[in-house]
Motif scaffolding. Sequence first.
Motif, PDB file in Angstrom:
ATOM      1  N   SER A 149      59.093 -56.140 -70.426  1.00  0.00           N
ATOM      2  CA  SER A 149      59.316 -55.651 -68.805  1.00  0.00           C
ATOM      3  C   SER A 149      58.592 -56.225 -68.063  1.00  0.00           C
ATOM      4  CB  SER A 149      58.956 -54.103 -69.069  1.00  0.00           C
ATOM      5  OG  SER A 149      57.515 -53.928 -69.886  1.00  0.00           O
ATOM      6  N   LEU A 150      57.154 -56.756 -68.422  1.00  0.00           N
ATOM      7  CA  LEU A 150      56.454 -57.541 -67.349  1.00  0.00           C
ATOM      8  C   LEU A 150      57.002 -58.894 -66.777  1.00  0.00           C
ATOM      9  CD1 LEU A 150      53.639 -58.100 -65.903  1.00  0.00           C
ATOM     10  CD2 LEU A 150      52.814 -59.264 -67.908  1.00  0.00           C
ATOM     11  N   TYR A 151      57.596 -59.727 -67.764  1.00  0.00           N
ATOM     12  CA  TYR A 151      58.074 -60.969 -67.476  1.00  0.00           C
ATOM     13  C   TYR A 151      59.485 -60.753 -66.665  1.00  0.00           C
ATOM     14  CZ  TYR A 151      55.256 -63.820 -70.299  1.00  0.00           C
ATOM     15  OH  TYR A 151      53.700 -64.722 -70.662  1.00  0.00           O
ATOM     16  N   SER A 152      59.988 -59.759 -67.023  1.00  0.00           N
ATOM     17  CA  SER A 152      61.393 -59.265 -66.410  1.00  0.00           C
ATOM     18  C   SER A 152      61.045 -58.881 -64.827  1.00  0.00           C
ATOM     19  CB  SER A 152      62.202 -58.207 -66.945  1.00  0.00           C
ATOM     20  OG  SER A 152      62.498 -58.457 -68.100  1.00  0.00           O
ATOM     21  N   ALA A 153      59.776 -58.219 -64.442  1.00  0.00           N
ATOM     22  CA  ALA A 153      59.263 -57.767 -63.436  1.00  0.00           C
ATOM     23  C   ALA A 153      58.893 -59.038 -62.504  1.00  0.00           C
ATOM     24  CB  ALA A 153      58.016 -56.720 -63.617  1.00  0.00           C
ATOM     25  N   VAL A 154      58.134 -60.029 -63.424  1.00  0.00           N
ATOM     26  CA  VAL A 154      57.385 -61.121 -62.618  1.00  0.00           C
ATOM     27  C   VAL A 154      59.001 -62.020 -61.903  1.00  0.00           C
ATOM     28  CG1 VAL A 154      56.594 -63.489 -63.013  1.00  0.00           C
ATOM     29  CG2 VAL A 154      55.625 -61.486 -63.940  1.00  0.00           C
ATOM     30  N   ASP A 155      59.884 -62.112 -62.763  1.00  0.00           N
ATOM     31  CA  ASP A 155      61.052 -62.655 -62.498  1.00  0.00           C
ATOM     32  C   ASP A 155      61.627 -62.205 -61.224  1.00  0.00           C
ATOM     33  OD1 ASP A 155      63.040 -64.452 -62.662  1.00  0.00           O
ATOM     34  OD2 ASP A 155      64.498 -63.446 -63.416  1.00  0.00           O
ATOM     35  N   GLY A 209      62.613 -54.082 -60.149  1.00  0.00           N
ATOM     36  CA  GLY A 209      61.431 -54.864 -60.495  1.00  0.00           C
ATOM     37  C   GLY A 209      60.198 -54.065 -60.490  1.00  0.00           C
ATOM     38  N   MET A 210      59.761 -53.245 -59.438  1.00  0.00           N
ATOM     39  CA  MET A 210      58.729 -52.307 -59.540  1.00  0.00           C
ATOM     40  C   MET A 210      58.837 -51.410 -60.817  1.00  0.00           C
ATOM     41  SD  MET A 210      58.414 -51.706 -55.277  1.00  0.00           S
ATOM     42  CE  MET A 210      58.065 -53.037 -54.100  1.00  0.00           C
ATOM     43  N   GLY A 211      60.108 -50.962 -60.769  1.00  0.00           N
ATOM     44  CA  GLY A 211      60.094 -49.988 -61.988  1.00  0.00           C
ATOM     45  C   GLY A 211      59.992 -50.814 -63.566  1.00  0.00           C
ATOM     46  N   LEU A 212      60.377 -51.851 -63.431  1.00  0.00           N
ATOM     47  CA  LEU A 212      59.820 -52.623 -64.844  1.00  0.00           C
ATOM     48  C   LEU A 212      58.296 -52.939 -64.810  1.00  0.00           C
ATOM     49  CD1 LEU A 212      62.928 -55.355 -64.689  1.00  0.00           C
ATOM     50  CD2 LEU A 212      62.498 -53.372 -66.444  1.00  0.00           C
ATOM     51  N   ALA A 213      57.860 -53.061 -63.767  1.00  0.00           N
ATOM     52  CA  ALA A 213      56.328 -53.365 -63.879  1.00  0.00           C
ATOM     53  C   ALA A 213      55.618 -51.924 -64.134  1.00  0.00           C
ATOM     54  CB  ALA A 213      55.703 -53.590 -62.564  1.00  0.00           C
ATOM     55  N   LEU A 214      56.146 -51.025 -63.780  1.00  0.00           N
ATOM     56  CA  LEU A 214      55.515 -49.693 -64.146  1.00  0.00           C
ATOM     57  C   LEU A 214      55.865 -49.308 -65.567  1.00  0.00           C
ATOM     58  CD1 LEU A 214      56.421 -47.631 -61.069  1.00  0.00           C
ATOM     59  CD2 LEU A 214      54.238 -48.629 -61.829  1.00  0.00           C
ATOM     60  N   ILE A 215      56.827 -49.674 -66.287  1.00  0.00           N
ATOM     61  CA  ILE A 215      57.189 -49.558 -67.548  1.00  0.00           C
ATOM     62  C   ILE A 215      55.994 -50.456 -68.384  1.00  0.00           C
ATOM     63  CG2 ILE A 215      58.886 -49.931 -69.332  1.00  0.00           C
ATOM     64  CD1 ILE A 215      61.104 -49.541 -67.504  1.00  0.00           C
ATOM     65  N   ALA A 216      55.995 -51.531 -67.887  1.00  0.00           N
ATOM     66  CA  ALA A 216      54.874 -52.399 -68.316  1.00  0.00           C
ATOM     67  C   ALA A 216      53.580 -51.687 -68.447  1.00  0.00           C
ATOM     68  CB  ALA A 216      54.937 -53.845 -67.593  1.00  0.00           C
ATOM     69  N   ALA A 217      53.288 -50.989 -67.408  1.00  0.00           N
ATOM     70  CA  ALA A 217      51.985 -50.421 -67.118  1.00  0.00           C
ATOM     71  C   ALA A 217      51.863 -49.257 -68.239  1.00  0.00           C
ATOM     72  CB  ALA A 217      51.878 -49.694 -65.899  1.00  0.00           C
ATOM     73  N   GLY A 218      53.111 -48.643 -68.564  1.00  0.00           N
ATOM     74  CA  GLY A 218      52.821 -47.572 -69.504  1.00  0.00           C
ATOM     75  C   GLY A 218      52.654 -48.004 -70.947  1.00  0.00           C
ATOM     76  N   CYS A 219      53.408 -49.082 -71.243  1.00  0.00           N
ATOM     77  CA  CYS A 219      53.465 -49.797 -72.278  1.00  0.00           C
ATOM     78  C   CYS A 219      51.903 -50.332 -72.522  1.00  0.00           C
ATOM     79  CB  CYS A 219      54.112 -51.166 -72.462  1.00  0.00           C
ATOM     80  SG  CYS A 219      55.984 -50.556 -72.615  1.00  0.00           S
ATOM     81  N   TRP A 220      51.162 -50.786 -71.373  1.00  0.00           N
ATOM     82  CA  TRP A 220      49.737 -51.376 -71.677  1.00  0.00           C
ATOM     83  C   TRP A 220      48.808 -50.228 -72.020  1.00  0.00           C
ATOM     84  CZ3 TRP A 220      46.877 -54.748 -67.762  1.00  0.00           C
ATOM     85  CH2 TRP A 220      45.731 -55.350 -68.213  1.00  0.00           C
ATOM     86  N   ALA A 221      49.022 -48.877 -71.365  1.00  0.00           N
ATOM     87  CA  ALA A 221      48.192 -47.972 -71.680  1.00  0.00           C
ATOM     88  C   ALA A 221      48.338 -47.607 -73.174  1.00  0.00           C
ATOM     89  CB  ALA A 221      48.728 -46.553 -70.862  1.00  0.00           C
ATOM     90  N   SER A 222      49.757 -47.541 -73.798  1.00  0.00           N
ATOM     91  CA  SER A 222      50.154 -47.174 -75.071  1.00  0.00           C
ATOM     92  C   SER A 222      49.600 -48.323 -75.978  1.00  0.00           C
ATOM     93  CB  SER A 222      51.598 -47.127 -75.316  1.00  0.00           C
ATOM     94  OG  SER A 222      52.102 -46.237 -74.179  1.00  0.00           O
TER      95      SER A 222
END
Length: 267
Positions: free
Chosen positions: A71-77, A130-143
């Motif tokens: 999700s992070l790399y997809s957001a970076v893209d 892209g912003m939504g994917l970055a927020l998914i990455a944020a949720g994953c980082w918390a998990s």
Amino acid sequence: MALSGLSNQTGAAVAALAFPVLGPLGVVAVRQYVAALALFAVVRPRLRAFTWRQWWPVLLLGGVFGTMNLSLYSAVDRIGLGLAVTLEFLGPLAIALAASRRRLDAGCAVLAGAGVVVLMRPRPSADYTGMGLALIAAGCWASYILLNRLVGRRVPGAQGAAAASAVSAVAFLPVGIAVALRHPPTPGALLGAMAAGVLSSAVPYLTDLLTLRHVPPRAFGLFMSVNPVLAAVVGWVILGQGLGGVEWAGIGAVVTANAVSIATTPR
């Protein structure tokens, strides 16, 4: 600490250079393979000795690890390195603020929220996917943080992290094969994806282990707050992803909220 942060963000930028050939999915697959090999070589986990009570959080951690990177790399893209890493950083910030009852931390949460509103403000060029994917990455980082604590209590040493990286690599194995068959990788793209695995996984992992032997966790966490700034600078230098004053203000708000919260936490 500076080496760890720069290595992590440089690895993400180098990975982005391979996106046109492999795409985020292919780059993440290669990164997972490299990270697993590196951690296995260093840690050498005894997988046969694991019980089910140890395996289930390791399996979850492996799934979260892969989803977070994808999700992070997809957001970076889609939205660039600086904005993606800033939004992803909301994950550990939320963990830090969730258990607090201090008014100062509530103010930090408001400040971080204001920064996010600035970064995600409606405009014609906004990429909300892209912003939504970055927020998914944020949720994953918390998990990832919560699961890492659980794995650390149940699995000795760093064996849990190595096993989780292996689980993620195995899950991405068919994906990597499919991407390679559909889009044969060039040597440069493959080298970039492998470099991302070393720079964004192996180097930060080893340097963090060494750093935490000499630096208090609180100081380490405080320095971690500069990662969004490092990501923005590296994205500008390597990828040419410049940011405007408004975006820098949003990044500054998130970084300041995290720094103030950690710096004022009672010992």
